[in-house]
Scaffold this active site. Structure first.
Site, mmCIF file in Angstrom:
data_model
loop_
_atom_site.group_PDB
_atom_site.id
_atom_site.type_symbol
_atom_site.label_atom_id
_atom_site.label_comp_id
_atom_site.label_asym_id
_atom_site.label_seq_id
_atom_site.Cartn_x
_atom_site.Cartn_y
_atom_site.Cartn_z
ATOM 1 N N ARG A 94 -13.156 22.273 -2.238
ATOM 2 C CA ARG A 94 -12.077 22.509 -1.275
ATOM 3 C C ARG A 94 -12.587 23.257 -0.049
ATOM 4 N NH1 ARG A 94 -8.640 24.513 -4.797
ATOM 5 N NH2 ARG A 94 -7.124 22.862 -4.900
ATOM 6 N N TYR A 95 -13.483 24.210 -0.253
ATOM 7 C CA TYR A 95 -14.048 25.013 0.834
ATOM 8 C C TYR A 95 -15.524 24.644 0.987
ATOM 9 C CZ TYR A 95 -10.027 27.777 -0.736
ATOM 10 O OH TYR A 95 -8.798 28.192 -1.129
ATOM 11 N N ARG A 98 -18.483 26.465 -1.443
ATOM 12 C CA ARG A 98 -18.341 26.675 -2.885
ATOM 13 C C ARG A 98 -17.596 25.527 -3.554
ATOM 14 N NH1 ARG A 98 -15.376 29.664 0.396
ATOM 15 N NH2 ARG A 98 -13.231 30.224 -0.037
ATOM 16 N N CYS A 107 -9.220 27.020 -23.863
ATOM 17 C CA CYS A 107 -9.193 28.456 -23.572
ATOM 18 C C CYS A 107 -9.018 29.198 -24.897
ATOM 19 C CB CYS A 107 -8.009 28.804 -22.673
ATOM 20 S SG CYS A 107 -8.003 27.888 -21.122
ATOM 21 N N CYS A 111 -1.923 30.611 -21.527
ATOM 22 C CA CYS A 111 -0.966 31.441 -20.797
ATOM 23 C C CYS A 111 0.239 30.568 -20.445
ATOM 24 C CB CYS A 111 -1.626 31.979 -19.532
ATOM 25 S SG CYS A 111 -3.252 32.684 -19.873
ATOM 26 N N CYS A 114 0.290 29.090 -16.846
ATOM 27 C CA CYS A 114 -0.974 28.543 -16.336
ATOM 28 C C CYS A 114 -0.747 27.443 -15.303
ATOM 29 C CB CYS A 114 -1.786 27.978 -17.496
ATOM 30 S SG CYS A 114 -3.318 27.203 -16.948
ATOM 31 N N ARG A 116 -2.892 25.288 -14.548
ATOM 32 C CA ARG A 116 -3.537 24.050 -15.010
ATOM 33 C C ARG A 116 -3.013 23.659 -16.384
ATOM 34 N NH1 ARG A 116 -8.838 26.083 -12.951
ATOM 35 N NH2 ARG A 116 -8.873 25.382 -10.792
ATOM 36 N N ASP A 277 2.127 30.192 -9.342
ATOM 37 C CA ASP A 277 2.096 28.815 -8.846
ATOM 38 C C ASP A 277 3.287 28.016 -9.367
ATOM 39 O OD1 ASP A 277 -0.385 28.854 -7.339
ATOM 40 O OD2 ASP A 277 -1.352 29.207 -9.278
ATOM 41 N N ASP A 314 -1.674 30.188 -3.378
ATOM 42 C CA ASP A 314 -2.382 28.916 -3.375
ATOM 43 C C ASP A 314 -1.395 27.868 -2.876
ATOM 44 O OD1 ASP A 314 -4.793 27.532 -4.024
ATOM 45 O OD2 ASP A 314 -4.979 28.912 -5.711
ATOM 46 N N LYS A 321 -6.151 28.741 -0.482
ATOM 47 C CA LYS A 321 -5.502 30.044 -0.669
ATOM 48 C C LYS A 321 -5.286 30.734 0.669
ATOM 49 C CE LYS A 321 -7.567 31.162 -5.131
ATOM 50 N NZ LYS A 321 -8.252 29.865 -5.269
HETATM 51 S S1 SF4 Z 1 -4.562 30.780 -16.980
HETATM 52 FE FE1 SF4 Z 1 -4.784 28.713 -17.827
HETATM 53 S S2 SF4 Z 1 -6.988 28.262 -17.652
HETATM 54 FE FE2 SF4 Z 1 -6.746 30.515 -17.471
HETATM 55 S S3 SF4 Z 1 -6.963 31.313 -19.590
HETATM 56 FE FE3 SF4 Z 1 -4.778 30.997 -19.208
HETATM 57 S S4 SF4 Z 1 -4.394 28.940 -20.031
HETATM 58 FE FE4 SF4 Z 1 -6.598 29.085 -19.719
#
Ligand code: SF4
Length: 363
Positions: A94-95, A98, A107, A111, A114, A116, A277, A314, A321
């Site tokens: 994206r940038y 990097r 993971c 979360c 999340c 993603r 997000d 974001d 960002k």
């Molecule tokens: S935010 Fe998403 S990618 Fe990061 S640890 Fe939690 S579940 Fe995994």
């Protein structure tokens, strides 16, 4: 409950109810959620949750609730637009200087907020194929402007130390890659993974490793988590923080202050506080931007500069960002000009108490 059961990561809705971490009345809804989004609560995280507190800030991050079934307007599967910037599988560019390198889709914990969440979990592609890995590496090798590679995912510290060592060596062998940053929740979610072998894998010649630690509440820093972080820092690996501003977790002055102070006490420099997000089913965990700015303003007034993260948004669609303030400086037309018919522009500067001062333009 047997010791073996207590020592396992909880992945099934039924187990959450049996352990008293979710309400039995919510079981059917959580089972529906589990068909779409992964669940994992490590023993370390489960031990931090007070099952008698319906507002527990750790539970709120990891235990699904029926609120996740509610999709708010604007929420979307790819809230930050990774796909729009993915030239080859596993890479987000994206940038200019990097790239993100998404190696795994698993993971230690999942979360509930999340960004993603559609891509991570055991049901998704668990890792890049060898062929895709080689193609991603070729992409990085061919672009001399790539100074930093950010290993993310999923959580790169879910890789075995041996596999991680190979990947770090491959990247460090690329002359223009100077920094390898790893985004992880493992030091707080599963601190035992920060073993001597894992640390040896991270310390490579030819590039500098950095770790961005994701944590959102001071209570995540258990004795074992602090020890794991200390092992990384003592090994010479610099660390920065990443947190998400979350309703009912850290969206009050005391919780945010304690979180940032705890990072610094653990030698982790506060870096980013992300605005939540627009991931599907996460509206109950988002705050308003106005509230985030107010919290940041309060933090500036009370807490050492070492403890100040940048508040970031974001942008949906992949534009990247942006820091979203609050701002402390704005230009103002002075009513009293320095001569007849003239007007002098002065800056309005807000101090840490909220008082406004005028500052003359520099010559
Ligand atoms: S935010 Fe998403 S990618 Fe990061 S640890 Fe939690 S579940 Fe995994």
């Amino acid at each position: 409950m047997s010791r073996a059961k207590l020592a396992r990561t909880l992945r099934e809705p039924k187990e959450l109810v049996e352990r008293g971490l979710a309400r039995s009345a919510d079981l059917a809804a959580i089972e529906t959620i589990a068909t779409r989004y992964a669940i994992a609560v490590t023993p370390n995280i489960a031990a931090l949750i007070d099952p008698n507190d319906p507002l527990d800030p750790i539970a709120r991050q990891f235990i699904p609730t029926p609120a996740e079934l509610e999709i708010k307007p604007g929420e979307r599967a790819d809230p930050i637009g990774d796909d729009a910037h993915s030239p080859v599988p596993g890479i987000v560019h994206r940038y200019p200087d990097r790239v993100l390198f998404k190696l795994v889709h698993v993971c230690a914990v999942y979360c509930r907020f999340c960004f993603r969440r559609e891509m991570v979990g055991p049901g998704k592609d668990s890792a890049l194929s060898d062929e895709a890995y080689r193609a991603a590496l070729d992409y990085i090798r061919a672009r001399t402007e790539i100074w930093e590679v950010i290993l993310t995912g999923g959580d790169p510290l879910m890789l075995s130390p041996r596999r991680l060592a190979d990947i770090m060596a491959d990247l460090a062998a690329v002359e223009h890659v100077r920094i390898i940053r790893l985004h992880t929740r493992v030091p707080v979610a599963d601190p035992a993974r920060i073993s001597p072998e894992m640390i040896a894998a991270l310390r490579i010649d030819g590039a500098t490793p950095w770790i961005a630690l994701h944590a959102n509440h001071a209570r995540e820093f258990s004795h074992d988590a602090r020890a794991a972080i200390a092992r990384l820092v003592d090994a010479g690996i610099p660390m920065v923080s990443q947190s998400v501003l979350l309703a009912g977790v850290n969206d009050n002055p005391a919780a945010l202050e304690e979180l940032m102070r705890t990072f610094v006490e653990c030698r982790v420099k506060p870096y980013y506080l992300h605005h939540g997000d627009l991931a599907p089913g996460t509206g109950h965990l988002r705050t308003t931007i106005a509230k985030g700015q107010e919290l940041m303003r309060g933090l500036r007034g009370r807490v050492s500069g070492l403890c100040q993260p940048e508040y970031m948004l974001d942008l949906p669609g992949g534009a990247g960002k942006s820091p979203i303030g609050p701002g402390y400086l704005s230009p103002q037309e002075s009513l009293a000009g320095s001569g007849e018919g003239t007007a002098e522009t002065r800056y309005r500067v807000t101090d840490y108490c909220g008082d406004v001062h005028l500052y003359p333009p520099q010559s």
